[in-house]
Design a protein around this motif. Structure first.
Motif, mmCIF file in Angstrom:
data_model
loop_
_atom_site.group_PDB
_atom_site.id
_atom_site.type_symbol
_atom_site.label_atom_id
_atom_site.label_comp_id
_atom_site.label_asym_id
_atom_site.label_seq_id
_atom_site.Cartn_x
_atom_site.Cartn_y
_atom_site.Cartn_z
ATOM 1 N N ARG A 290 0.773 -1.337 0.093
ATOM 2 C CA ARG A 290 -0.225 0.092 -0.409
ATOM 3 C C ARG A 290 0.360 1.021 0.058
ATOM 4 O O ARG A 290 0.129 2.467 -0.592
ATOM 5 N N THR A 291 1.893 1.569 0.509
ATOM 6 C CA THR A 291 2.735 2.226 1.003
ATOM 7 C C THR A 291 3.434 2.382 -0.743
ATOM 8 O O THR A 291 4.048 3.939 -0.627
ATOM 9 N N ALA A 292 4.103 1.568 -0.869
ATOM 10 C CA ALA A 292 4.345 1.279 -2.263
ATOM 11 C C ALA A 292 3.352 2.323 -3.576
ATOM 12 O O ALA A 292 3.846 3.182 -4.306
ATOM 13 N N SER B 53 7.084 5.255 -7.313
ATOM 14 C CA SER B 53 7.153 3.941 -7.160
ATOM 15 C C SER B 53 7.245 3.037 -8.893
ATOM 16 O O SER B 53 6.868 3.451 -9.348
ATOM 17 N N SER B 54 8.759 2.751 -9.195
ATOM 18 C CA SER B 54 8.545 1.956 -10.630
ATOM 19 C C SER B 54 8.297 0.580 -10.415
ATOM 20 O O SER B 54 7.846 -0.370 -9.122
ATOM 21 N N GLU B 55 7.881 0.290 -11.575
ATOM 22 C CA GLU B 55 7.698 -1.934 -11.094
ATOM 23 C C GLU B 55 8.624 -2.066 -10.858
ATOM 24 O O GLU B 55 7.704 -3.654 -9.867
ATOM 25 N N SER B 56 10.004 -2.355 -10.692
ATOM 26 C CA SER B 56 10.226 -3.231 -10.103
ATOM 27 C C SER B 56 9.890 -2.855 -8.695
ATOM 28 O O SER B 56 10.190 -4.061 -7.811
ATOM 29 N N ALA B 57 9.843 -1.994 -7.933
ATOM 30 C CA ALA B 57 9.440 -1.565 -6.498
ATOM 31 C C ALA B 57 8.253 -1.823 -5.773
ATOM 32 O O ALA B 57 8.270 -2.382 -4.998
ATOM 33 N N ARG C 164 -8.842 -15.376 -21.369
ATOM 34 C CA ARG C 164 -7.414 -15.631 -20.953
ATOM 35 C C ARG C 164 -6.635 -14.538 -19.707
ATOM 36 O O ARG C 164 -5.736 -14.969 -18.528
ATOM 37 N N ILE C 165 -7.464 -13.770 -19.888
ATOM 38 C CA ILE C 165 -6.433 -12.216 -19.027
ATOM 39 C C ILE C 165 -7.311 -11.705 -18.434
ATOM 40 O O ILE C 165 -8.660 -10.938 -19.374
ATOM 41 N N GLU C 166 -7.426 -11.082 -16.751
ATOM 42 C CA GLU C 166 -8.361 -10.005 -16.415
ATOM 43 C C GLU C 166 -6.918 -9.266 -16.314
ATOM 44 O O GLU C 166 -5.748 -9.723 -16.288
ATOM 45 N N VAL C 167 -7.907 -7.874 -16.180
ATOM 46 C CA VAL C 167 -7.026 -6.701 -15.945
ATOM 47 C C VAL C 167 -7.603 -5.993 -14.878
ATOM 48 O O VAL C 167 -8.979 -5.711 -14.737
ATOM 49 N N ILE C 168 -6.712 -5.554 -13.837
ATOM 50 C CA ILE C 168 -7.156 -5.409 -12.604
ATOM 51 C C ILE C 168 -6.265 -4.103 -11.801
ATOM 52 O O ILE C 168 -5.079 -3.807 -13.035
ATOM 53 N N THR C 169 -6.779 -3.311 -10.907
ATOM 54 C CA THR C 169 -6.215 -2.280 -10.700
ATOM 55 C C THR C 169 -5.855 -2.866 -8.782
ATOM 56 O O THR C 169 -5.724 -3.798 -8.900
ATOM 57 N N TYR C 170 -3.821 -1.956 -8.884
ATOM 58 C CA TYR C 170 -3.788 -1.917 -7.473
ATOM 59 C C TYR C 170 -5.030 -1.714 -6.111
ATOM 60 O O TYR C 170 -4.577 -2.355 -4.765
#
Length: 403
Positions: A222-224, A230-234, A369-375
């Motif tokens: 949640r903090t990230a 925040s990057s994808e790697s983080a 076959r692919i689902e899209v969700i948000t954080y």
């Protein structure tokens, strides 16, 4: 740049682990590891091939349902890849080394207590009216100035080997983990705490520790997410080994992330039936996640690009299904994927959180076959699962029989 490790101790641990399984496929993987490590002397196979072979063994054990052995080889791979100290492995899998470490800890604790008594004696001698607050301030000052304390280089000084310095670093990490635990306020409280721990249910304690780790993992994610930079790697680091956040359909996160030469998966998850599920992570700060064109809501280009990337991964898995199944034991035929991207807080324009939810629901309804969700969806779902896991289970409630 990775710092690869290997040695005689790791080879002994791998040999000992071979005796813990009777599964032929797992034994084959272990034999491959020992073949890479070679005989006594030399570099013991130090390098990327050894790390890959250890990860393959962990994955094979995972597929066979031996989660304890899988975790053991995941730790071996982490050490060989430079991500784990040898002392940590010894603590888990070398009884004699663990006993030596515990003895060292006892000596360090005794020495620290002795120095604390000496410091209090000096305080009381110089200030007979000193209070508990004065003692607390004294030790707080000692702790804050510890970075400037040296051990000396003369004959009366103490020299620490590299191994001992690393051990002290490990203790420092342990202290960070344990510092939030309640401390007994008196000798009597300490005795009572000791009596409680003797009778504690080990299974319940393990469950409590797991719940605590999950809460900390969720808080870190949640903090990230709330950090716009925040990057994808983080975000990936926060979700590593947190497969529970994606639901109960997944057994574990697979150690291997690459199954074809041109695909490196963000998070490969194993379903209960042995099939693969791919999680593709993108940034949370996506301004055009959902856009409005001619009065209609639709996904923006970042989401479409992410879905296309996931489609290419699945196509590669389908085309190489037989080779992946033979080499790694993972069934990638008709694998599925989840794309985690964006958060309503970052979307610009007149698009609301409800608009985003409805747009994604419409899009996912037409996807196979692919689902899209948000954080936001991922965090809310994980929070609900954690709340259900943390809810007290009252097994003593008497229920009246249904007439």
């Amino acid at each position: 740049m990775a710092t690869f490790r290997s040695g005689f101790t790791l080879r002994q641990m791998v040999q000992a682990a071979a005796e813990l399984t009777e599964d032929g496929r797992v034994r084959e993987r272990i034999d491959a590891v020992l073949s890479i490590m070679g005989g006594l002397g030399g570099t013991y196979g130090k390098g990327r091939p050894l790390v890959d072979a250890l990860e393959d063994t962990a994955q094979e054990a995972l597929l066979c349902g031996d989660f304890e052995l899988a975790q053991r080889f995941q730790r071996f791979a982490a050490y060989a890849g430079g991500d784990l100290f040898l002392e940590i492995l010894e603590h888990y899998y070398d009884d004699e080394a663990r006993q030596r470490s515990e003895e060292f800890m006892r000596r360090m604790a005794a020495m620290g207590a002795d120095r604390a008594v000496a410091a209090l004696e000096v305080l009381c001698r110089e200030n007979p009216d000193a209070t508990a607050a004065d003692a607390r301030d004294l030790f707080r000052g000692i702790a804050q100035s510890s970075d400037y304390v040296g051990l000396g280089t003369g004959e009366g000084g103490i020299r620490l080997s590299t191994r001992e310095v690393r051990r002290l670093q490990v203790y420092g990490h342990m202290e960070m983990v344990l510092r939030d635990l309640p401390r007994p306020a008196s000798v009597e409280a300490a005795r009572m705490m000791s009596d409680v721990l003797e009778d504690v249910d080990a299974g319940l304690l393990a469950q409590m520790l797991e719940l605590r780790a999950r809460r900390e993992g969720l808080a870190a994610l949640r903090t990230a997410v709330e950090d716009p930079d925040s990057s994808e790697s983080a975000l990936h680091a926060c979700l590593k080994n947190q497969e529970w956040m994606f639901g109960g359909a997944y057994v574990a996160e697979l150690a291997r992330r690459q199954y074809t030469p041109d695909t490196i998966l963000d998070i490969p998850l194993l379903r209960g039936d042995g099939s693969l599920h791919v999680v593709e992570l993108k940034r949370a700060n996506i301004k055009d996640l959902v856009i409005r064109r001619s009065g209609h809501l639709m996904l923006g280009s970042p989401a479409h690009h992410a879905v296309s990337q996931a489609q290419n991964y699945l196509r590669a898995m389908d085309e190489n299904r037989h080779g992946i199944l033979a080499d790694h034991g993972v069934d990638t035929r008709r694998a599925s994927a989840t794309v985690v991207i964006g958060h309503p807080r970052y979307v610009t324009g007149t698009v609301t959180a409800q608009d985003i939810a409805e747009t994604l629901r419409t899009y996912n309804t037409h996807a196979a076959r692919i689902e899209v969700i948000t954080y936001e969806t991922l965090l809310e779902s994980a929070s609900r699962m954690l709340a259900l896991s943390s809810a007290p289970q009252d097994s003593t409630t008497d229920e009246e029989p249904v007439a």
